[in-house]
Write a protein that holds these residues in place. Structure first.
Motif, mmCIF file in Angstrom:
data_model
loop_
_atom_site.group_PDB
_atom_site.id
_atom_site.type_symbol
_atom_site.label_atom_id
_atom_site.label_comp_id
_atom_site.label_asym_id
_atom_site.label_seq_id
_atom_site.Cartn_x
_atom_site.Cartn_y
_atom_site.Cartn_z
ATOM 1 N N UNK A 59 0.859 -1.186 -0.102
ATOM 2 C CA UNK A 59 0.051 -0.082 -0.078
ATOM 3 C C UNK A 59 0.967 1.220 0.100
ATOM 4 N N UNK A 60 2.034 1.343 0.793
ATOM 5 C CA UNK A 60 2.723 2.472 0.757
ATOM 6 C C UNK A 60 3.414 2.480 -0.407
ATOM 7 N N UNK A 61 3.795 1.497 -1.226
ATOM 8 C CA UNK A 61 4.592 1.780 -2.603
ATOM 9 C C UNK A 61 3.606 2.324 -3.584
ATOM 10 N N UNK A 62 2.340 1.809 -3.401
ATOM 11 C CA UNK A 62 1.318 2.656 -4.261
ATOM 12 C C UNK A 62 0.985 4.026 -3.908
ATOM 13 N N UNK A 285 -9.380 -8.301 -2.548
ATOM 14 C CA UNK A 285 -10.585 -7.701 -1.704
ATOM 15 C C UNK A 285 -11.057 -6.368 -2.065
ATOM 16 N N UNK A 286 -11.272 -5.514 -1.085
ATOM 17 C CA UNK A 286 -11.841 -4.031 -1.261
ATOM 18 C C UNK A 286 -10.684 -3.148 -1.458
ATOM 19 N N UNK A 287 -9.357 -3.586 -1.474
ATOM 20 C CA UNK A 287 -8.201 -2.953 -1.650
ATOM 21 C C UNK A 287 -7.479 -2.931 -2.984
ATOM 22 N N UNK A 288 -7.910 -3.471 -4.115
ATOM 23 C CA UNK A 288 -7.252 -3.532 -5.144
ATOM 24 C C UNK A 288 -6.312 -2.304 -5.680
ATOM 25 N N UNK A 289 -7.051 -1.299 -5.686
ATOM 26 C CA UNK A 289 -6.371 -0.093 -6.208
ATOM 27 C C UNK A 289 -5.276 0.524 -4.835
ATOM 28 N N UNK A 290 -5.600 0.168 -3.872
ATOM 29 C CA UNK A 290 -4.831 0.480 -2.710
ATOM 30 C C UNK A 290 -3.291 -0.091 -2.826
ATOM 31 N N UNK A 291 -3.429 -1.564 -3.158
ATOM 32 C CA UNK A 291 -2.175 -1.956 -3.237
ATOM 33 C C UNK A 291 -1.670 -2.359 -4.736
ATOM 34 N N UNK A 292 -2.270 -1.785 -5.680
ATOM 35 C CA UNK A 292 -2.155 -2.147 -7.147
ATOM 36 C C UNK A 292 -0.618 -2.096 -7.705
ATOM 37 N N UNK A 293 0.096 -1.097 -7.417
ATOM 38 C CA UNK A 293 1.404 -0.646 -7.850
ATOM 39 C C UNK A 293 2.335 -1.653 -6.766
#
Length: 307
Positions: A59-62, A285-293
């Motif tokens: 998440x932080x990388x994204x 789950x509900x965080x695909x955008x959050x961890x995508x990168x």
């Protein structure tokens, strides 16, 4: 190399691979604007995703990428927006929270300035970025990963991984949203849980260029894509309790998406029966955008040929 899946996970992974010099094709059952990703809210936040020890770094990388993309919001669909997570405190979060700029305790909850992504715009931008890097996108249904004709197959199929892998651990968590004309609200708001006791209900609102997105629900193992009018009324009522002006806002659209939830993200390299490489990247789950990168970079590392 072929990436199976054209949502935010598949497109972002394909972009990272293509910009790393790999010839990439994306095979997707439906265009990006019809995927679950297109329905997302989509606020950067690790929501309904495990394992936390890995999710934090992903998440932080994204987050770093989205902060850069927010300099061009009309092009990328990414904006940095202030808001509050009601009822949440910093000491309830994992170590990753200490590295989120501006995250702070307020009387009402947790205040933050976070990326808010207009998904239709962002998905179109990802696709164009992929094409500029030499990649392609084809609408092709996949029923057998072993039959995909590539030396390396990257599985970003989301909920379809349940039947495609097959992996029964992948389950839908249904989310219903209502889009209304924005009466002038400029900040996002979330509050998990519902005072009425409705199962899977929460309250959130995200101001997007196309309207104010109101939510929501988290119904486990529910497959229906048909909006429920009673659920929609409940969503509007909960959001109007936060901002009364929402009660009279004109409804623009009803949306339903199925979050591809799993007990933990599956991000690993395996061998197909004939020895070719298969890289799994699904279950966000509900965080695909959050961890995508973050996930895309790890998946790309697993997919690249060994030196």
């Amino acid at each position: 190399m072929i990436v199976v899946g054209g949502g935010v996970i598949g497109l972002t992974t394909a972009v990272v691979l293509a910009e790393g010099g790999i010839r990439v094709r994306v095979w997707t059952r439906e265009p990006a604007e019809r995927t679950t990703s297109a329905v997302a809210g989509a606020l950067w936040w690790p929501y309904r995703i495990e394992p936390e020890a890995l999710v934090g770094p992903w998440a932080l990388a994204s987050l770093v990428v989205y902060e850069e993309l927010a300099a061009r919001p009309e092009e990328t669909g990414v904006r940095m927006v202030e808001g509050v997570h009601r009822g949440m405190r910093l000491d309830e979060l994992g170590p990753w929270a200490a590295r989120v700029p501006g995250l702070r305790d307020l009387a009402e909850g947790l205040g933050a300035r976070l990326p808010l992504i207009d998904m239709p715009v962002h998905l179109a931008w990802l696709r164009e970025r992929l094409l500029k890097a030499g990649g392609t996108v084809e609408e092709r249904a996949v029923t057998d990963l072993a039959a995909v004709p590539a030396p390396v197959v990257v599985n970003c199929a989301g909920l379809d991984a349940r039947s495609l892998v097959p992996d029964p651990a992948v389950r839908p968590v249904r989310g219903q949203l209502v889009v209304v004309e924005n009466p002038g609200i400029t900040t996002w708001f979330t509050s998990v849980g519902d005072a009425s006791g409705a199962a899977g209900a929460s309250t959130y609102l995200f101001p997007q260029p196309g309207g104010l997105i109101l939510g929501g629900t988290a119904e486990e193992d529910a497959w229906s894509l048909t909006p429920d009018p009673r659920v929609a009324d409940g969503i509007v009522a909960r959001c109007a309790a936060v901002h009364p002006e929402i009660a009279g806002a004109r409804v623009l659209a009803h949306r339903v998406g199925l979050r591809p939830t799993r007990d933990a993200v599956r991000l690993e390299r395996r061998a197909l029966p004939d020895g070719r490489a298969l890289v799994h990247n699904y279950g966000h789950g509900g965080a695909g955008v959050t961890v995508a990168w973050g996930c895309a970079r790890e998946a790309a590392g697993l997919a690249r040929p060994a030196d």
